[in-house]
Every structure is written in structure tokens, then in C-alpha cells.
Design an enzyme around this catalytic site. Structure first.
Site, PDB file in Angstrom:
ATOM      1  N   HIS A  92      -7.159 -11.410  -7.048  1.00 36.38           N
ATOM      2  CA  HIS A  92      -6.042 -10.480  -6.909  1.00 36.38           C
ATOM      3  C   HIS A  92      -4.723 -11.228  -6.970  1.00 36.38           C
ATOM      4  O   HIS A  92      -4.587 -12.313  -6.424  1.00 36.38           O
ATOM      5  CB  HIS A  92      -6.130  -9.696  -5.596  1.00 36.38           C
ATOM      6  CG  HIS A  92      -6.310 -10.563  -4.382  1.00 36.38           C
ATOM      7  ND1 HIS A  92      -7.526 -11.103  -4.040  1.00 36.38           N
ATOM      8  CD2 HIS A  92      -5.434 -10.984  -3.448  1.00 36.38           C
ATOM      9  CE1 HIS A  92      -7.402 -11.823  -2.941  1.00 36.38           C
ATOM     10  NE2 HIS A  92      -6.136 -11.782  -2.554  1.00 36.38           N
ATOM     11  N   HIS A 100      -0.936 -11.117  -5.699  1.00 29.86           N
ATOM     12  CA  HIS A 100       0.013 -10.508  -4.772  1.00 29.86           C
ATOM     13  C   HIS A 100       1.351 -10.381  -5.501  1.00 29.86           C
ATOM     14  O   HIS A 100       1.837 -11.359  -6.065  1.00 29.86           O
ATOM     15  CB  HIS A 100       0.254 -11.404  -3.553  1.00 29.86           C
ATOM     16  CG  HIS A 100      -0.934 -11.652  -2.678  1.00 29.86           C
ATOM     17  ND1 HIS A 100      -1.088 -11.015  -1.464  1.00 29.86           N
ATOM     18  CD2 HIS A 100      -2.004 -12.472  -2.815  1.00 29.86           C
ATOM     19  CE1 HIS A 100      -2.210 -11.444  -0.882  1.00 29.86           C
ATOM     20  NE2 HIS A 100      -2.774 -12.325  -1.674  1.00 29.86           N
TER      21      HIS A 100
HETATM   22  P1  5GP Z   1      -5.827 -13.200   0.247  1.00 26.46           P
HETATM   23  O1  5GP Z   1      -5.690 -13.654   1.681  1.00 26.46           O
HETATM   24  O2  5GP Z   1      -7.279 -13.233  -0.179  1.00 26.46           O
HETATM   25  O3  5GP Z   1      -4.915 -13.892  -0.710  1.00 26.46           O
HETATM   26  O4  5GP Z   1      -5.327 -11.699   0.229  1.00 26.46           O
HETATM   27  C1  5GP Z   1      -6.109 -10.634   0.670  1.00 26.46           C
HETATM   28  C2  5GP Z   1      -5.156  -9.516   0.990  1.00 26.46           C
HETATM   29  O5  5GP Z   1      -5.895  -8.332   1.095  1.00 26.46           O
HETATM   30  C3  5GP Z   1      -4.402  -9.710   2.318  1.00 26.46           C
HETATM   31  O6  5GP Z   1      -3.006  -9.748   2.069  1.00 26.46           O
HETATM   32  C4  5GP Z   1      -4.833  -8.501   3.138  1.00 26.46           C
HETATM   33  O7  5GP Z   1      -3.774  -7.953   3.923  1.00 26.46           O
HETATM   34  C5  5GP Z   1      -5.299  -7.524   2.090  1.00 26.46           C
HETATM   35  N1  5GP Z   1      -6.325  -6.614   2.543  1.00 26.46           N
HETATM   36  C6  5GP Z   1      -7.411  -6.929   3.307  1.00 26.46           C
HETATM   37  N2  5GP Z   1      -8.162  -5.827   3.510  1.00 26.46           N
HETATM   38  C7  5GP Z   1      -7.536  -4.799   2.869  1.00 26.46           C
HETATM   39  C8  5GP Z   1      -7.846  -3.408   2.727  1.00 26.46           C
HETATM   40  O8  5GP Z   1      -8.846  -2.885   3.218  1.00 26.46           O
HETATM   41  N3  5GP Z   1      -6.960  -2.661   2.001  1.00 26.46           N
HETATM   42  C9  5GP Z   1      -5.847  -3.205   1.431  1.00 26.46           C
HETATM   43  N4  5GP Z   1      -5.042  -2.370   0.740  1.00 26.46           N
HETATM   44  N5  5GP Z   1      -5.534  -4.511   1.545  1.00 26.46           N
HETATM   45  C10 5GP Z   1      -6.378  -5.312   2.256  1.00 26.46           C
END
Ligand code: 5GP
Ligand code: ZN
Length: 114
Positions: A100, A102
Site C-alpha cells: 500500500h 500512503h
Molecule cells: P503500514 O504500517 O503497514 O505502513 O500501514 C498500515 C496502515 O493501515 C496504518 O496506517 C493503519 O492505520 C492502517 N490500517 C490498519 N487497519 C486498518 C483498517 O482496518 N482500515 C483502514 N482503513 N486502515 C487500516
């Protein structure tokens, strides 16, 4: 049956605030926003991280990047500036292992990131 959180968002099994959609990508608001605009852009197909998405030979990463910019335009932050981040691997803080981007903006971003 997948246990992947973002695959479940793609199927609608888990709800999300959708911002934009294309045939192969989906954009939705982060549940824990770190900026006034914090949108996640994902490929609908499951790739565990940026490395595997970068290795997809069919232009999918370009589509994700294009949708990230389209989101920034739609959110009104394209002109002022925004940040696109792929946290990749545990040391970078990746917590969801479905690739993903951001898209963050609407405030001044600090550098270097933490
Ligand atoms: P990472 O830490 O892997 O770069 O980003 C994962 C992102 O997913 C985090 O910013 C977190 O807030 C978001 N996230 C986690 N669970 C959910 C969810 O159930 N729904 C949404 N919309 N975002 C989520
Ligand atoms: Zn997935």
C-alpha cells in the site's frame, strides 16, 4: 479464504471509507490518519510488499502511483505538496502485509521521517 485485512477491504468484507477505485486499484482513508489527508492506495490483487509490487511486470505499480497522484489532486493537496510512502518490511514499520502507498498531506511534512 484470505486472512489479509486489505484483501477483505477489497471484497467489502471489512468496510472502509473509499476515495477512488479503478479496475486494479483501490484508495481508501487510513483508519488512524497521521495528517489531514491520509489515504492508502492498494492493488486489488494481493502483493505482500513494495518489493513484490515493484516486480509485477504489468504496470501495476505505475497504476498505484497514478492513483496516488489522482487522490492528491482530488484532495486538493497536489499543488501544496504531499508525501507518498511505502513502508516496506518490519524495520520500516510495515504492519499490513498487502502492499500500500500512503498518501499524506494537508500539513507541512517533516524530514527526515522517524
Ligand atoms: P503500514 O504500517 O503497514 O505502513 O500501514 C498500515 C496502515 O493501515 C496504518 O496506517 C493503519 O492505520 C492502517 N490500517 C490498519 N487497519 C486498518 C483498517 O482496518 N482500515 C483502514 N482503513 N486502515 C487500516
Ligand atoms: Zn491482501
Amino acid at each position: 479464504m484470505t486472512e489479509c485485512l486489505f484483501c477483505k477491504i477489497v471484497t467489502g468484507e471489512i468496510p472502509a471509507a473509499q476515495v477512488m477505485e479503478s479496475d486494479r486499484t483501490l484508495a481508501f482513508r487510513d483508519i488512524n490518519p497521521q495528517a489531514p489527508t491520509h489515504v492508502l492506495v492498494i492493488p486489488k490483487d494481493h502483493y505482500p510488499d513494495f518489493a513484490s509490487l515493484a516486480g509485477a511486470a504489468d504496470g501495476l505499480l505505475t497504476e498505484v502511483a497514478g492513483q496516488a497522484h489522482a487522490v492528491a489532486q482530488a484532495e486538493g493537496i497536489a499543488a501544496s505538496g504531499y508525501r507518498v510512502v511505502f513502508n516496506t518490511g518490519p524495520a520500516a514499520g510495515q504492519t499490513v502485509f498487502h502492499a500500500h502507498a500512503h498518501v499524506l498531506g494537508g500539513r507541512a511534512m517533516t524530514w527526515p521521517p522517524g
